[in-house]
Design a protein around this motif. Structure first.
Motif: not given
Ligand code: MG
Ligand code: C2E
Ligand code: MG
Ligand code: MG
Length: 283
Positions: A58-60, A117-119, A149-151, A179-181, A200-202, A236-238
């Motif tokens: 899960v993503e916080a 967790v997003n940093f 950790i998402e950056i 790696l976010d976005d 990797l998060k697309i 894949a995001e979204g």
């Molecule tokens: Mg994120």
């Protein structure tokens, strides 16, 4: 046009604040009290294995509910918190609560999952980040493998040896780095040689156009091949529609996050979903 958008966004909860500078000034001041006044809350959005449909993590996601402003979206208050460095304290609060929650679910006997967790890059520039992360995991007796950790790309692109060193130390502890976005930042990929990124998060902007927009789909497929070649996990995001899910599964995108499966949920609702373990799709 920007003014119109701003007006629409704000008039629900702050009809009097129309001046952008004043709004930021006000948010900044109120943010300083948000932890003390208990105005923050975490929501959790599941990450699903596209083959098994199991929840793998899960993503916080931080939520701020102010008594008079109402709900202020993170895209608005996070940049404000970054401006004056408050994000460091806020980020530590998020990490603490996210680890506590993940441990609590494990204690309840739920299947263990990864907590993302997003940093902010500012947290990486702080000298004692590794110590803080270690202390937080110890405090909650959470094993590092259950933390990611998402950056964003901008963090790794700073080309700062200290950031590289911090990332390697965190990975050395067993924490994974996402790696976010991905795809929205810079065109140079050379940093992928230096940083051994785990996930990797697309970015959602590519996923949105799938499968009908050829360009978005091609870029997505290229990112997936790259991730596979470098042995990275890919998310894949979204993802909002069955068509997107189908197209992404066919090109071996291993993990899916998005409204199609679930919006970010309060802890109790997330817990109920975890009890079911596998997501039940509506269609
Ligand atoms: Mg994120
Ligand atoms: P992000 O890390 O890329 O998180 C994903 C965002 O996309 C979340 O927005 C999530 O609610 C939204 N989302 C997920 N699936 C879908 C979908 O299918 N459709 C649409 N339209 N949106 C979807 P949210 O929660 O508003 O957060 C926005 C951003 O704020 C995050 O983007 C992240 O960059 C930042 N953020 C949130 N929480 C934190 C935090 O604790 N620390 C830091 N530093 N940043 C945070
Ligand atoms: Mg993202
Ligand atoms: Mg983002």
């Amino acid at each position: 046009q920007a003014k119109d958008q701003g007006k629409n966004q704000y008039e629900i909860y702050t009809p009097s604040i129309t001046n952008h500078t004043y709004r930021i000034f006000t948010l900044k001041n109120h943010l300083r009290k948000a932890i003390e006044f208990d105005e923050f809350l975490l929501h959790f959005q599941p990450r699903i294995n596209s083959q098994t449909e199991e929840i793998v993590g899960v993503e916080a996601l931080l939520r701020w509910y102010h008594p008079t402003f109402g709900h202020v979206p993170p895209n608005e208050f996070i940049p404000v918190a970054e401006e004056d460095g408050q994000i460091i304290t806020i980020g530590e609060w998020v990490l603490d609560r996210a680890c506590e929650q993940n441990k609590q679910w494990q204690v309840l006997g739920l299947p263990p999952i990864k907590m993302s967790v997003n940093f902010s890059v500012l947290q990486f520039l702080k000298r004692d980040l590794v110590e803080i992360v270690r202390a937080t995991l110890d405090k909650h007796k959470l094993e590092p493998i259950w933390l990611e950790i998402e950056i964003t790309e901008s963090a790794v692109l700073e080309n700062n040896p200290y950031i590289l060193d911090t990332i390697m130390k965190l990975q050395g502890m067993g924490i994974t780095i996402a790696l976010d976005d991905f795809g929205t930042g810079y065109s140079s990929l050379s940093y992928l040689r230096k940083y051994k990124i785990d996930t990797l998060k697309i970015d959602r902007s590519f996923v949105m156009g799938i499968p009908q927009e050829a360009e978005s789909f091609e870029i997505t497929k290229t990112i997936i091949s790259l991730a596979q070649a470098l042995k990275m996990n890919i998310v894949a995001e979204g993802v909002e529609t069955a068509e997107q899910l189908k197209a992404l599964s066919e090109v071996d995108c291993n993990e899916i996050q998005g409204y199609f499966y679930s919006k970010p949920l309060p802890a109790l609702q997330m817990e109920e979903m975890l009890r079911g373990k596998t997501i039940k799709r509506i269609n």
